[in-house]
Design a protein around this motif. Structure first.
Motif, short mmCIF file in Angstrom:
data_model
loop_
_atom_site.label_atom_id
_atom_site.label_comp_id
_atom_site.label_asym_id
_atom_site.label_seq_id
_atom_site.Cartn_x
_atom_site.Cartn_y
_atom_site.Cartn_z
N LYS A 8 40.41 34.29 37.94
CA LYS A 8 39.89 32.93 38.11
C LYS A 8 39.34 32.72 39.52
CE LYS A 8 43.59 31.38 35.01
NZ LYS A 8 44.83 30.59 34.90
N GLN A 9 39.52 33.70 40.41
CA GLN A 9 39.18 33.50 41.80
C GLN A 9 37.88 34.22 42.17
OE1 GLN A 9 41.04 31.43 43.47
NE2 GLN A 9 42.47 31.25 41.76
N CYS A 10 37.19 33.68 43.15
CA CYS A 10 36.01 34.32 43.70
C CYS A 10 36.42 35.12 44.93
CB CYS A 10 34.98 33.26 44.07
SG CYS A 10 33.47 33.93 44.76
N GLU A 11 35.89 36.33 45.08
CA GLU A 11 36.23 37.20 46.18
C GLU A 11 37.74 37.40 46.31
OE1 GLU A 11 33.24 38.94 46.77
OE2 GLU A 11 34.34 39.11 48.64
N ALA A 12 38.34 37.72 45.19
CA ALA A 12 39.77 37.99 45.17
C ALA A 12 40.05 39.42 45.62
CB ALA A 12 40.33 37.78 43.76
N CYS A 13 41.23 39.62 46.16
CA CYS A 13 41.71 40.96 46.49
C CYS A 13 43.19 41.02 46.14
CB CYS A 13 41.50 41.28 47.97
SG CYS A 13 42.04 42.94 48.45
N VAL A 14 43.58 42.04 45.43
CA VAL A 14 44.95 42.20 45.00
C VAL A 14 45.59 43.37 45.76
CG1 VAL A 14 46.50 42.55 43.03
CG2 VAL A 14 44.31 41.38 42.70
N VAL A 15 46.69 43.08 46.44
CA VAL A 15 47.45 44.11 47.15
C VAL A 15 48.72 44.38 46.35
CG1 VAL A 15 48.66 44.75 49.28
CG2 VAL A 15 46.55 43.37 49.38
N VAL A 16 48.87 45.60 45.88
CA VAL A 16 50.04 45.98 45.07
C VAL A 16 50.88 46.98 45.85
CG1 VAL A 16 50.85 47.06 42.94
CG2 VAL A 16 48.82 45.60 42.90
N LYS A 17 52.16 46.68 45.97
CA LYS A 17 53.10 47.63 46.57
C LYS A 17 53.95 48.23 45.47
CE LYS A 17 57.11 49.03 48.54
NZ LYS A 17 58.51 49.05 48.02
N VAL A 18 54.00 49.57 45.43
CA VAL A 18 54.82 50.26 44.43
C VAL A 18 55.97 50.95 45.15
CG1 VAL A 18 53.25 52.25 44.49
CG2 VAL A 18 54.87 52.01 42.61
N ALA A 182 43.88 38.17 54.34
CA ALA A 182 43.81 36.79 53.86
C ALA A 182 42.65 36.01 54.49
CB ALA A 182 45.14 36.08 54.14
N SER A 183 42.18 36.44 55.65
CA SER A 183 41.03 35.76 56.26
C SER A 183 39.71 36.23 55.67
CB SER A 183 41.04 35.98 57.78
OG SER A 183 40.93 37.36 58.09
N HIS A 184 39.76 37.27 54.83
CA HIS A 184 38.56 37.82 54.21
C HIS A 184 38.47 37.52 52.72
CE1 HIS A 184 37.64 40.31 57.80
NE2 HIS A 184 38.95 40.42 57.89
N TYR A 185 39.61 37.40 52.06
CA TYR A 185 39.65 37.24 50.60
C TYR A 185 40.73 36.25 50.19
CZ TYR A 185 37.66 41.96 51.26
OH TYR A 185 36.94 43.03 51.68
N ASP A 186 40.69 35.92 48.92
CA ASP A 186 41.76 35.17 48.26
C ASP A 186 42.77 36.23 47.80
OD1 ASP A 186 43.40 33.67 46.66
OD2 ASP A 186 41.79 32.73 45.52
N VAL A 187 43.86 36.40 48.54
CA VAL A 187 44.75 37.54 48.36
C VAL A 187 45.96 37.21 47.48
CG1 VAL A 187 46.23 39.24 49.51
CG2 VAL A 187 44.05 38.56 50.55
N THR A 188 46.18 38.08 46.51
CA THR A 188 47.43 38.09 45.74
C THR A 188 48.20 39.34 46.14
OG1 THR A 188 46.48 36.94 43.83
CG2 THR A 188 48.44 38.28 43.43
N LEU A 189 49.46 39.16 46.52
CA LEU A 189 50.33 40.27 46.90
C LEU A 189 51.38 40.46 45.82
CD1 LEU A 189 51.63 42.35 48.85
CD2 LEU A 189 52.72 40.41 50.02
N ILE A 190 51.48 41.67 45.30
CA ILE A 190 52.44 41.97 44.24
C ILE A 190 53.37 43.09 44.69
CG2 ILE A 190 52.74 42.80 41.87
CD1 ILE A 190 50.05 41.59 41.19
N PHE A 191 54.66 42.79 44.72
CA PHE A 191 55.67 43.81 44.96
C PHE A 191 56.16 44.30 43.59
CE2 PHE A 191 56.07 41.20 48.84
CZ PHE A 191 55.98 42.19 49.82
N SER A 192 55.80 45.52 43.24
CA SER A 192 56.20 46.04 41.93
C SER A 192 57.31 47.07 42.11
CB SER A 192 55.00 46.67 41.22
OG SER A 192 54.61 47.87 41.85
N PHE A 193 58.31 46.97 41.24
CA PHE A 193 59.41 47.93 41.30
C PHE A 193 60.03 48.09 39.93
CE2 PHE A 193 61.43 44.03 41.37
CZ PHE A 193 62.76 43.99 41.80
#
Length: 265
Positions: A8-18, A182-193
């Protein structure tokens, strides 16, 4: 999976930590990489690998020591961490993402100077050794890579700009990377475990706490509901929210659509 919230976001970036436990589980890892590859657009993968480092150290006759879920990193352990995190784990993930159609680039913090840290000072009588506390993530350079279709795969290693590599907590790498982007994109951070989220009862995998605020965290910490290695994870998550990251999610490695697990607000 359901439609991911970042669509739903414009210029989104998703950061995933595994986490390291997922890295060690072939079935979970393959599912995570498949789902990560399916995330549209801009993304970053941050990985741990502590269990692999512990096994490798043991095979080499090197003792692993932990304090409050954090690794003591002396000279021999730093060599193991550099080999395992920056080499074996990182490059295997990069190769497997290439097979999934993701143009991945493996990075430690020393590569192109992307993450600078300082050696953690001795505190309360605890010397963590060659462990780095992050000072700066070069979000501009990371964004340049990402904007050119490259997906960074970041190992939990940094440097001090004086030639010293430093072992650095992977959750911290993920949080600081998300904050820098976060100053460049609409960031979602996901901690996956390996769990479905933050659990109110560690013996009940379905006791997921759906939302945790800063006030909730203080209460859960005081009554012992949240303890051990989950403490720094949530501290990093809250710091990311305060620094402008739009969403932080702690969830099962096979459910990284941002709609499951525990949301940090």
């Amino acid at each position: 999976m359901d439609t991911p919230i970042w669509n739903k976001q414009c210029e989104a970036c998703v950061v995933v930590k595994v986490g390291g436990a997922v890295v060690e589980d072939e079935e979970q890892l393959q599912q995570l990489l498949t789902h990560f590859a399916a995330i549209p657009g801009k993304k970053v993968l941050v990985h741990g690998g502590g269990r692999k480092a512990t096994k490798t150290a043991a095979a080499l006759g090197i003792e692993s020591r932990m304090v409050n879920g954090r690794r003591i990193t002396d000279g021999p352990m730093l060599e193991v961490a550099t080999m395992v995190y920056g080499g074996l784990v990182n490059k295997n993930l990069v190769a497997r993402l290439q097979a999934c159609g993701v143009n991945a680039l493996g990075l430690t913090g020393a590569d192109i100077g992307v993450i600078r840290s300082h050696k953690r000072p001795i505190k309360d009588g605890i010397d963590f050794g060659y462990v780095g506390d992050v000072e700066e993530v070069d979000g501009k350079t990371l964004a340049m890579l990402i904007d050119n279709g490259i997906t960074p795969v970041m190992a939990p290693l940094t440097h001090d700009e004086k030639g010293q590599m430093l072992n650095t907590n992977a959750d911290t790498i993920a949080s600081e990377t998300a904050k820098a982007l976060a100053s460049h994109y609409d960031v979602t951070l996901i901690f996956s475990f390996e769990k479905k989220g933050v659990l109110s009862n560690p013996d009940d995998d379905d006791s997921v706490i759906p939302v945790i605020t800063a006030a909730d965290f203080e209460r859960y910490k005081a009554d012992g509901t949240i303890s051990g290695g989950m403490l720094p994870k949530i501290e990093n998550a809250l710091a990311a929210i305060q620094a402008g990251v739009k969403r932080v999610n702690i969830t099962l490695a096979t459910l990284i659509d941002g709609k499951h697990g525990t949301m940090i607000e």
